[in-house]
Design an enzyme around this catalytic site. Structure first.
Site, PDB file in Angstrom:
ATOM      1  N   HIS A 182      79.460  39.754 153.904  1.00 40.71           N
ATOM      2  CA  HIS A 182      78.541  40.794 153.469  1.00 40.71           C
ATOM      3  C   HIS A 182      79.245  41.607 152.395  1.00 40.71           C
ATOM      4  O   HIS A 182      80.224  42.296 152.671  1.00 40.71           O
ATOM      5  CB  HIS A 182      78.179  41.675 154.666  1.00 40.71           C
ATOM      6  CG  HIS A 182      77.277  42.814 154.318  1.00 40.71           C
ATOM      7  ND1 HIS A 182      76.011  42.617 153.844  1.00 40.71           N
ATOM      8  CD2 HIS A 182      77.467  44.139 154.356  1.00 40.71           C
ATOM      9  CE1 HIS A 182      75.459  43.793 153.618  1.00 40.71           C
ATOM     10  NE2 HIS A 182      76.320  44.730 153.916  1.00 40.71           N
ATOM     11  N   SER A 186      77.704  49.084 155.138  1.00 36.99           N
ATOM     12  CA  SER A 186      76.391  49.107 154.530  1.00 36.99           C
ATOM     13  C   SER A 186      76.108  50.476 153.935  1.00 36.99           C
ATOM     14  O   SER A 186      76.322  51.491 154.586  1.00 36.99           O
ATOM     15  CB  SER A 186      75.372  48.774 155.626  1.00 36.99           C
ATOM     16  OG  SER A 186      74.210  48.316 155.085  1.00 36.99           O
ATOM     17  N   GLY A 187      75.643  50.515 152.698  1.00 40.90           N
ATOM     18  CA  GLY A 187      75.262  51.784 152.093  1.00 40.90           C
ATOM     19  C   GLY A 187      76.390  52.530 151.417  1.00 40.90           C
ATOM     20  O   GLY A 187      76.218  53.648 150.937  1.00 40.90           O
ATOM     21  N   GLY A 190      77.826  51.645 148.684  1.00 36.71           N
ATOM     22  CA  GLY A 190      77.629  51.612 147.230  1.00 36.71           C
ATOM     23  C   GLY A 190      78.172  50.373 146.534  1.00 36.71           C
ATOM     24  O   GLY A 190      78.490  50.418 145.350  1.00 36.71           O
ATOM     25  N   LYS A 191      78.266  49.267 147.278  1.00 36.35           N
ATOM     26  CA  LYS A 191      78.785  48.030 146.687  1.00 36.35           C
ATOM     27  C   LYS A 191      77.873  47.533 145.558  1.00 36.35           C
ATOM     28  O   LYS A 191      78.353  47.192 144.483  1.00 36.35           O
ATOM     29  CB  LYS A 191      78.879  46.932 147.760  1.00 36.35           C
ATOM     30  CG  LYS A 191      79.784  47.282 148.918  1.00 36.35           C
ATOM     31  CD  LYS A 191      79.790  46.190 149.960  1.00 36.35           C
ATOM     32  CE  LYS A 191      78.479  46.024 150.706  1.00 36.35           C
ATOM     33  NZ  LYS A 191      78.180  47.109 151.659  1.00 36.35           N
ATOM     34  N   SER A 192      76.568  47.505 145.853  1.00 34.80           N
ATOM     35  CA  SER A 192      75.627  46.977 144.861  1.00 34.80           C
ATOM     36  C   SER A 192      75.610  47.844 143.603  1.00 34.80           C
ATOM     37  O   SER A 192      75.487  47.342 142.491  1.00 34.80           O
ATOM     38  CB  SER A 192      74.224  46.905 145.451  1.00 34.80           C
ATOM     39  OG  SER A 192      74.197  46.038 146.550  1.00 34.80           O
ATOM     40  N   ASP A 196      75.186  40.936 148.586  1.00 31.85           N
ATOM     41  CA  ASP A 196      74.808  41.093 150.001  1.00 31.85           C
ATOM     42  C   ASP A 196      75.093  39.885 150.893  1.00 31.85           C
ATOM     43  O   ASP A 196      75.611  40.051 151.976  1.00 31.85           O
ATOM     44  CB  ASP A 196      73.337  41.468 150.154  1.00 31.85           C
ATOM     45  CG  ASP A 196      73.194  42.965 150.370  1.00 31.85           C
ATOM     46  OD1 ASP A 196      74.230  43.654 150.356  1.00 31.85           O
ATOM     47  OD2 ASP A 196      72.077  43.434 150.559  1.00 31.85           O
ATOM     48  N   GLU A 249      69.645  44.658 145.933  1.00 28.76           N
ATOM     49  CA  GLU A 249      68.924  45.843 146.378  1.00 28.76           C
ATOM     50  C   GLU A 249      69.682  47.090 145.949  1.00 28.76           C
ATOM     51  O   GLU A 249      70.878  47.222 146.213  1.00 28.76           O
ATOM     52  CB  GLU A 249      68.777  45.879 147.899  1.00 28.76           C
ATOM     53  CG  GLU A 249      67.896  47.042 148.351  1.00 28.76           C
ATOM     54  CD  GLU A 249      68.227  47.589 149.724  1.00 28.76           C
ATOM     55  OE1 GLU A 249      69.175  47.121 150.377  1.00 28.76           O
ATOM     56  OE2 GLU A 249      67.525  48.537 150.142  1.00 28.76           O
ATOM     57  N   ARG A 295     100.732  53.859 147.924  1.00 32.04           N
ATOM     58  CA  ARG A 295     100.960  54.762 146.794  1.00 32.04           C
ATOM     59  C   ARG A 295     101.730  54.071 145.693  1.00 32.04           C
ATOM     60  O   ARG A 295     101.710  54.512 144.546  1.00 32.04           O
ATOM     61  CB  ARG A 295     101.719  56.011 147.276  1.00 32.04           C
ATOM     62  CG  ARG A 295     100.990  56.782 148.365  1.00 32.04           C
ATOM     63  CD  ARG A 295      99.665  57.331 147.864  1.00 32.04           C
ATOM     64  NE  ARG A 295      99.836  58.282 146.781  1.00 32.04           N
ATOM     65  CZ  ARG A 295      99.939  59.581 146.944  1.00 32.04           C
ATOM     66  NH1 ARG A 295      99.890  60.123 148.139  1.00 32.04           N
ATOM     67  NH2 ARG A 295     100.095  60.374 145.914  1.00 32.04           N
TER      68      ARG A 295
END
Lengths: 335, 88
Positions: free
Chosen positions: A152, A169-170, A172-174, A191, A216, A257
């Site tokens: 995913h 999910s959500g 901000g990958k797309s 996705d 999406e 770092r």
């Protein structure tokens, strides 16, 4: 949520008909006895040359593999009399053979084809020479029986490097993928990314046939990247080289770092670099992803920035130089 | 972790509208939610993932929830599947 505990699947079998359809033009194949035996299943990715079995030694006959009859096998058969040939064929057809492929466009007796047909085994013929056929056919079978998994995330080609953007999910990958496409990079899949292990150490990713290059975007819905940005914005497959995992910034989490301690992640038993990237508002992830790809390229060509820096520091410590200016003497520069 | 097997009831299957209501409901919970169909597993909080299943009437799906509110998530999602997404 992410890249651990992936479910691995692999095909158990393919039919002879499938093998024929997919390879008939690529391997210049034709079927001598029509569609006989097309429903038979192949369960082994290896190929067998049945020379010894034809000579009568069947103790270790790996009969359940695709049987390739090259020049050796055909010449051997032809030095026998027809009656002997028929006997040899009846012997090997006591075993459950999936199919026979004859190379070099060699001829085969009608009597032998008849025996194969009676046993419901396909006899295929290729115009290719044996080594060429074995090479291409092994590659095809290896791919068909290779382990696969579904990830995913968004899978991008960034400056030629296959980068997987993972994270919950959500997160901000797309959106980052869209931003990368805007900057001229290419989308492989969003996705649902199908990953296949090719050979022993290479992962190849592709989209699914339903989704192709749809994406999406929250609040906007489904968009088609290929229609909007054109052919240059997409590709169908790409080697997976880096996994970038986007995470919410946590005060107490342990982020690298120096970059000397980058971890790897194992996907289908292949180790690839794993970058954990904390995100927060105002941080330009797109540019960082580009830099991750470029830095990977540098390392690939032998330049490891953190190591170089570390070497310089060691040298400076050895020379006891304490944070000197890089330039000894500023000449006039009144611009 | 909770696992439940369900069967798609409505005639049109898990098409665009039910897929959207499913992911909308799933997004309300913190738990991870995956769907497995014939060994192919997707993240059920992704509309593209759910649509990839192309699950028709009679398809068997394995739902998997894991997280702090998995009980509530499982209950709500099962109700949605039971209702056939309000379709015949």
């Amino acid at each position: 949520m992410g890249l651990e505990n992936l479910k691995e699947t692999r095909k158990q079998s393919i039919t002879v008909g499938f093998l024929f359809e997919r390879n008939k033009s690529r391997l210049k194949l034709s079927s001598i006895n029509g569609e006989v035996g097309f429903e038979k299943e192949i369960r082994d990715k290896n190929i067998h040359r049945p020379g010894l079995a034809l000579a009568g030694y069947v103790a270790l006959f790996t009969y359940d593999r695709v049987q390739v009859f090259g020049n050796t096998e055909m010449k051997y058969l032809h030095h026998l009399s027809l009656a002997e040939r028929i006997k040899v064929f009846e012997t090997i057809f006591k075993f459950e053979i999936p199919c026979i492929i004859i190379t070099n466009d060699n001829k085969i007796d009608d009597e032998l084809v008849r025996i194969a047909t009676e046993r419901g085994v396909a006899v295929l013929r290729s115009q290719f020479e044996t080594t060429k056929l074995v090479y291409f056919l092994s590659d095809f079978l290896d791919d068909q029986f290779s382990p696969q998994t579904v990830l995913h995330g968004s899978f991008m080609d960034v400056y030629g490097i296959g980068v997987l953007l993972a994270g919950r999910s959500g997160i901000g990958k797309s959106e980052i993928a869209l931003d990368l496409v805007e900057r001229g990079h290419r989308l492989v899949a969003d996705d649902v990314v199908m990953i296949t292990r090719k050979g022993e150490g290479i992962l190849i990713g592709a989209g699914t046939d339903v989704v192709k290059h749809f994406m999406e975007i929250r609040g906007l819905g489904l968009i088609d990247i290929r229609s909007i940005f054109g052919i240059r914005s997409i590709r169908f497959q790409k080697r997976l080289e880096i996994a970038v995992e986007l995470q919410e910034w946590k005060q107490d989490a342990d982020y690298t770092r120096t970059g000397l301690d980058h971890g790897n992640i194992s996907i289908l038993d292949v180790e690839i670099p794993h970058v954990k990237l904390p995100i927060f508002p105002g941080k330009n992830i797109t540019v960082i992803v580009e830099v991750i790809a470029l830095d990977y390229l540098l390392r690939h060509y032998g330049y490891d920035a953190p190591k170089e820096f570390s070497k310089r520091l060691d040298a400076a410590i050895a020379e006891k130089s304490k944070g000197k200016r890089a330039i000894d003497y500023f000449e006039h520069d009144f611009e | 972790m909770i696992e439940r097997e369900i069967t798609i009831k409505n005639r049109a299957g898990l098409h665009t509208r039910p897929a959207a209501s499913l992911v909308k409901l799933a997004a309300k919970f913190k738990s991870d939610f995956f769907i497995d169909k014939d060994g192919f597993e997707i993240n059920a909080k992704s509309i593209i993932g759910v649509m990839t299943l192309a699950a028709d009437q009679g398809s068997k799906l394995l739902l998997r929830f894991s997280g702090e509110d998995e009980e509530e998530a499982c209950k709500a999602i099962l109700e949605l599947f039971e209702s056939g997404f309000g379709e015949p």
